[in-house]
Design an enzyme around this catalytic site. Structure first.
Site, PDB file in Angstrom:
ATOM      1  N   ASP A  51      75.272   4.712  57.056  1.00  0.00           N
ATOM      2  CA  ASP A  51      74.190   5.734  57.226  1.00  0.00           C
ATOM      3  C   ASP A  51      74.481   7.157  57.368  1.00  0.00           C
ATOM      4  O   ASP A  51      73.906   8.094  57.946  1.00  0.00           O
ATOM      5  CB  ASP A  51      73.227   5.305  58.560  1.00  0.00           C
ATOM      6  N   HIS A 255      93.321  18.456  37.299  1.00  0.00           N
ATOM      7  CA  HIS A 255      92.366  18.362  38.600  1.00  0.00           C
ATOM      8  C   HIS A 255      92.780  17.196  39.557  1.00  0.00           C
ATOM      9  O   HIS A 255      92.252  16.481  39.980  1.00  0.00           O
ATOM     10  CB  HIS A 255      90.881  17.873  37.975  1.00  0.00           C
ATOM     11  N   ASP A 272      94.338  25.418  43.686  1.00  0.00           N
ATOM     12  CA  ASP A 272      93.261  25.932  43.043  1.00  0.00           C
ATOM     13  C   ASP A 272      92.017  25.390  44.178  1.00  0.00           C
ATOM     14  O   ASP A 272      91.876  24.336  44.267  1.00  0.00           O
ATOM     15  CB  ASP A 272      93.083  24.963  41.759  1.00  0.00           C
ATOM     16  N   ASP A 283      86.673  30.865  42.723  1.00  0.00           N
ATOM     17  CA  ASP A 283      87.613  30.013  42.215  1.00  0.00           C
ATOM     18  C   ASP A 283      88.748  30.882  41.804  1.00  0.00           C
ATOM     19  O   ASP A 283      89.026  31.460  40.958  1.00  0.00           O
ATOM     20  CB  ASP A 283      86.720  29.349  40.778  1.00  0.00           C
ATOM     21  N   HIS A 364      93.332  23.367  28.241  1.00  0.00           N
ATOM     22  CA  HIS A 364      91.879  23.588  28.888  1.00  0.00           C
ATOM     23  C   HIS A 364      91.580  24.855  28.303  1.00  0.00           C
ATOM     24  O   HIS A 364      92.239  25.814  27.762  1.00  0.00           O
ATOM     25  CB  HIS A 364      91.895  23.327  30.237  1.00  0.00           C
ATOM     26  N   HIS A 368      85.101  30.075  32.350  1.00  0.00           N
ATOM     27  CA  HIS A 368      83.879  29.365  32.449  1.00  0.00           C
ATOM     28  C   HIS A 368      82.912  30.421  33.340  1.00  0.00           C
ATOM     29  O   HIS A 368      83.619  31.208  34.246  1.00  0.00           O
ATOM     30  CB  HIS A 368      83.891  28.021  33.203  1.00  0.00           C
ATOM     31  N   HIS A 375      81.279  26.111  38.017  1.00  0.00           N
ATOM     32  CA  HIS A 375      81.141  25.977  36.803  1.00  0.00           C
ATOM     33  C   HIS A 375      79.666  26.454  36.249  1.00  0.00           C
ATOM     34  O   HIS A 375      78.956  25.593  36.263  1.00  0.00           O
ATOM     35  CB  HIS A 375      81.313  24.738  35.902  1.00  0.00           C
ATOM     36  N   GLU A 398      91.796  31.847  33.647  1.00  0.00           N
ATOM     37  CA  GLU A 398      92.604  30.930  34.233  1.00  0.00           C
ATOM     38  C   GLU A 398      93.612  30.179  33.198  1.00  0.00           C
ATOM     39  O   GLU A 398      93.478  28.888  33.276  1.00  0.00           O
ATOM     40  CB  GLU A 398      91.854  29.887  34.971  1.00  0.00           C
ATOM     41  N   TYR A 402     101.486  23.530  31.409  1.00  0.00           N
ATOM     42  CA  TYR A 402     101.842  22.288  32.274  1.00  0.00           C
ATOM     43  C   TYR A 402     102.964  21.265  31.755  1.00  0.00           C
ATOM     44  O   TYR A 402     102.711  21.057  30.443  1.00  0.00           O
ATOM     45  CB  TYR A 402     100.532  21.555  32.355  1.00  0.00           C
ATOM     46  N   ARG A 422      99.475  27.733  36.941  1.00  0.00           N
ATOM     47  CA  ARG A 422      97.996  28.157  36.401  1.00  0.00           C
ATOM     48  C   ARG A 422      97.752  29.257  37.283  1.00  0.00           C
ATOM     49  O   ARG A 422      97.944  29.368  38.600  1.00  0.00           O
ATOM     50  CB  ARG A 422      96.795  27.126  36.780  1.00  0.00           C
ATOM     51  N   GLU A 424      94.470  32.027  38.073  1.00  0.00           N
ATOM     52  CA  GLU A 424      93.162  31.995  38.144  1.00  0.00           C
ATOM     53  C   GLU A 424      92.265  33.247  38.677  1.00  0.00           C
ATOM     54  O   GLU A 424      92.621  33.130  40.180  1.00  0.00           O
ATOM     55  CB  GLU A 424      92.322  30.708  38.434  1.00  0.00           C
TER      56      GLU A 424
END
Ligand code: GLY
Ligand code: MN
Ligand code: MN
Length: 457
Positions: A51, A255, A272, A283, A364, A368, A375, A398, A402, A422, A424
């Site tokens: 709950d 991610h 990130d 972001d 990638h 965005h 996003h 970004e 990798y 990365r 960004e």
């Protein structure tokens, strides 16, 4: 413990004013016909366990049009005698429930504090809304959000009674309003930019604190707690998406969010993480060596990603296609990887989307939209044509590289094994050029090497 860092932030910007919510609603209804009805329901709670629910966050569209954040609510706009009337159906005040769950604005609060013409308890929704639907020709509603509303709309469309037969009344079309709302939300107002900038500044300081807290043996979750602790301390509602904190080979997972490993001395960490303020996202990604000194190999890759990011930011200009930053970043990355001997193709070959080697290391997109959703909504290719950048649009930049040595699909260059970088930032398009809303977050090699490991307190 965060007082020194907090002193770098501006004061908390106020939420969007009532008049602006009214203007947004007016811009939406200016696209309607008088026999349209618009219905926007809050999403259901998500269960965490038994709950216990996850902290509630309403839909960005509802926040955009009303600022209302309570659950179990429905916003309706209809036309009455040539005038657009907005109504909010809300959980009515209920002392017993409020003792357990917290205070509610109720009908009175909705009317007094929000840009709505009418407010009702949600127990009145069914009877009032079905009447309004019966008088409509077209209903703007997104299906699948609220089952009760889906059924009411379905009933209204299916109804075959005397009124429909005699007068042709009743809705004949149901349309998803997402496209109209996305178009409105794509260009940010001054107050939205102010709130986003605050979210960006908080996240910038939070990343710097994590840099300062980095040392051999620190864990990913400890750095995550520094970042997210500061998000709360600084008055935001917390993260705008689950933080990605990956050291060593975890930095090569786009991610990654396990965040459980111990950080080793020779490793690069990639974080990130962004904060959310009044619903608006930031972001940011930064990558740095845990030791505070880049190795030669790490430095080569870091500088290349940084160069590509700066070229992409420079392409964020009014009149450019939204694809311009991506094209700029890819070109710089491909040229650099050819120079470093990672790619053995020509530049054109390396950039080929099917057979180019670049996509093995950079898989990638570069940008965005960003806004109430991290996003954010906004059609990238309206009518099939790439969007042209306009003042007020906000997007991330970004690029990354990798080199996952764990990957069976590629032959990872040994020199760069398990380096994931990365970088960004969040960029506002203006007629004077790109404004980097996250500019306070350190990213030059010099700044990073000066800051990492140097705790504030
Ligand atoms: N944080 C998710 C992204 O950068 O798109
Ligand atoms: Mn992003
Ligand atoms: Mn990100």
């Amino acid at each position: 413990m965060f007082a020194e860092a907090m002193a770098r932030l501006p004061s908390l910007p106020p939420p969007t004013l009532l008049e602006e919510f009214q203007q947004r609603q007016d811009r939406l209804t200016s696209q309607f016909r008088n026999d349209d009805v618009f219905v926007l329901a809050s999403p259901p709670h998500a269960v965490h366990s038994n709950d216990v629910h996850y902290p509630y966050r309403t839909s960005s569209d509802l926040m955009y049009l009303t600022g209302w954040t309570e659950s179990e609510s429905v916003f309706v706009i209809r036309n009455k005698d040539g005038r657009w009337v907005s109504s909010l159906f809300v959980q009515p005040k209920d002392t017993l429930k409020e003792i357990w769950e917290g205070r509610r604005p109720g009908v009175e609060g909705a009317l007094a504090l929000f840009a709505v013409d009418e407010a009702y308890g949600n127990d009145e929704l069914e009877s009032l809304l079905s009447g309004w639907l019966n008088d409509a020709q077209r209903v703007f509603v997104r299906g699948g959000v609220d089952q009760g509303i889906d059924l009411l709309v379905e009933d209204a469309v299916r109804r075959r009674d005397r009124a429909r037969q005699h007068f042709g009344s009743g809705p004949v079309a149901v349309e998803d309003p997402s496209r109209l709302l996305a178009e409105l939300r794509l260009r940010k107002s001054a107050s939205e930019i102010e709130q986003m900038t605050y979210a960006c500044k908080v996240a910038s300081v939070a990343h710097e604190l994590a840099m300062r807290h980095s040392r051999e043996g620190v864990t990913e979750y400890q750095l995550q707690s520094v970042i997210e602790g500061f998000f709360s301390y600084a008055g935001t509602s917390g993260w705008s998406y689950p933080s990605i904190v990956g050291c060593g080979e975890n930095a090569t997972i786009l991610h990654y969010k396990t965040n459980q490993d111990v950080c080793g001395m020779g490793e690069v960490i990639l974080i990130d993480a962004g904060a959310e303020y009044h619903g608006y996202a930031s972001d940011i990604t930064r990558s740095w060596p845990i030791s505070g000194r880049f190795t030669d190999a790490q430095r080569e890759i870091y500088q290349l990603v940084l160069d590509s990011q700066l070229a992409a930011i420079d392409a964020c200009r009014v009149g450019n296609l939204y694809t311009a930053p991506h094209d700029a970043a890819r070109t710089v990355l491909a040229e650099g990887l050819i120079r470093l001997g990672v790619i053995s193709q020509t530049l054109d070959e390396a950039l080929d989307m099917e057979t180019g080697e670049l996509k093995s290391w950079y898989m990638h997109n570069t940008s965005h939209w960003i806004g109430l959703d991290v996003h954010d909504v906004g059609i990238y290719k309206p009518g099939g044509e790439p969007r042209v950048l306009e003042p007020g649009m906000c997007l991330t930049v970004e690029p990354g590289l990798y080199f996952g040595a764990w990957r069976p699909d590629v032959d990872c260059p040994e020199r760069y094994a398990n380096i994931g970088i990365r970088i960004e930032d969040d960029v506002l398009i203006t007629s004077d050029g790109p404004v980097v809303m996250t500019e306070d977050c350190p990213k030059s090699i010099e700044d990073i090497e000066r800051i990492v490991g140097q705790q504030l307190d």
